[in-house]
Design a protein around this motif. Sequence first.
Motif, short mmCIF file in Angstrom:
data_model
loop_
_atom_site.label_atom_id
_atom_site.label_comp_id
_atom_site.label_asym_id
_atom_site.label_seq_id
_atom_site.Cartn_x
_atom_site.Cartn_y
_atom_site.Cartn_z
N UNK A 239 20.10 1.49 -10.34
CA UNK A 239 19.09 2.30 -9.66
C UNK A 239 18.28 1.37 -8.77
N UNK A 240 17.95 1.82 -7.56
CA UNK A 240 17.18 1.01 -6.62
C UNK A 240 15.82 1.67 -6.44
N UNK A 241 14.76 0.89 -6.61
CA UNK A 241 13.41 1.36 -6.32
C UNK A 241 12.99 0.74 -5.00
N UNK A 242 12.75 1.58 -4.02
CA UNK A 242 12.35 1.13 -2.70
C UNK A 242 10.86 1.37 -2.53
N UNK A 243 10.13 0.28 -2.35
CA UNK A 243 8.68 0.35 -2.16
C UNK A 243 8.38 -0.12 -0.75
N UNK B 185 0.86 -1.17 0.00
CA UNK B 185 0.00 0.00 0.00
C UNK B 185 0.90 1.23 0.00
N UNK B 186 1.17 1.78 -1.19
CA UNK B 186 2.12 2.88 -1.34
C UNK B 186 1.51 4.21 -0.93
N UNK B 187 2.34 5.11 -0.39
CA UNK B 187 1.85 6.45 -0.11
C UNK B 187 1.68 7.25 -1.40
N UNK B 188 0.91 8.31 -1.35
CA UNK B 188 0.66 9.14 -2.52
C UNK B 188 1.77 10.16 -2.70
N UNK C 170 13.25 -3.25 -4.32
CA UNK C 170 13.19 -3.73 -2.95
C UNK C 170 11.85 -3.30 -2.38
N UNK C 171 11.12 -4.27 -1.82
CA UNK C 171 9.78 -4.00 -1.30
C UNK C 171 9.70 -4.42 0.15
N UNK C 172 9.01 -3.63 0.95
CA UNK C 172 8.71 -3.96 2.34
C UNK C 172 7.20 -3.97 2.47
N UNK C 173 6.63 -5.14 2.81
CA UNK C 173 5.18 -5.21 2.91
C UNK C 173 4.73 -4.77 4.30
N UNK C 174 3.44 -4.85 4.55
CA UNK C 174 2.87 -4.35 5.80
C UNK C 174 3.40 -5.11 7.02
N UNK D 295 23.64 3.79 -3.84
CA UNK D 295 23.24 5.12 -3.38
C UNK D 295 22.18 5.77 -4.25
N UNK D 296 21.87 5.18 -5.39
CA UNK D 296 20.84 5.75 -6.27
C UNK D 296 19.51 5.12 -5.91
N UNK D 297 18.87 5.63 -4.87
CA UNK D 297 17.64 5.06 -4.34
C UNK D 297 16.48 6.01 -4.65
N UNK D 298 15.43 5.45 -5.22
CA UNK D 298 14.20 6.19 -5.47
C UNK D 298 13.10 5.52 -4.68
N UNK D 299 12.38 6.30 -3.90
CA UNK D 299 11.27 5.76 -3.13
C UNK D 299 10.02 5.83 -4.00
N UNK D 300 9.38 4.70 -4.18
CA UNK D 300 8.23 4.59 -5.07
C UNK D 300 6.95 4.91 -4.29
N UNK D 301 6.09 5.68 -4.93
CA UNK D 301 4.79 6.01 -4.33
C UNK D 301 3.73 5.85 -5.41
N UNK D 302 2.48 5.87 -5.01
CA UNK D 302 1.43 5.83 -6.01
C UNK D 302 1.34 7.19 -6.66
N UNK D 303 0.83 7.24 -7.89
CA UNK D 303 0.84 8.49 -8.65
C UNK D 303 -0.39 9.35 -8.38
N UNK D 304 -1.21 8.99 -7.43
CA UNK D 304 -2.41 9.77 -7.14
C UNK D 304 -2.06 10.78 -6.05
N UNK D 305 -1.74 11.97 -6.46
CA UNK D 305 -1.37 13.01 -5.50
C UNK D 305 -2.55 13.54 -4.75
#
Length: 145
Positions: free
Chosen positions: A106-110, A50-53, A68-72, A133-143
């Motif tokens: 590139x690392x996508x951290x969810x 459940x990603x943040x907006x 890389x994903x971390x679940x609830x 060190x190239x980490x991007x935090x993934x979020x949902x695209x609904x702002x």
Amino acid sequence: MAMNLPSGRGKGRRAPMAEINVTPLVDVMLVLLIIFMVTAPLLTSGVPVNLPDSRAKPLDQSQKPLQISLDANGSIYVDDEQVDEGALPQMLEKRAAAAEGGEPPQVYLRADRSLDYGRVMGVMGELNRAGLNRVAMVSSSQGRK
């Protein structure tokens, strides 16, 4: 208006029809478009998180990123494969060493929005220690507005 009148020559012959009916083609293309629009969101596989907006724009990407994903529950997944917290540093070091062209991927951290901030920061610390060190935090695209 032009009319197609029979000519005196070649009695019994009809002039070839020079029109193409594109209605069936358009119908088929619209059906295919609807099928792809419905099935495309279903093709994204992975860990349900459940990603943040966010209102950030998506990143351009040339090589396949490390996901890389971390679940609830706090379980850690590296590219859809569950990894124990103790084995995470060794796996990240292997991935950093096996980088194509010497540049770390590139690392996508969810991370699930219900997780503790310290849990996410612990994974980010392991990424930094492994040289990723190239980490991007993934979020949902609904702002939110």
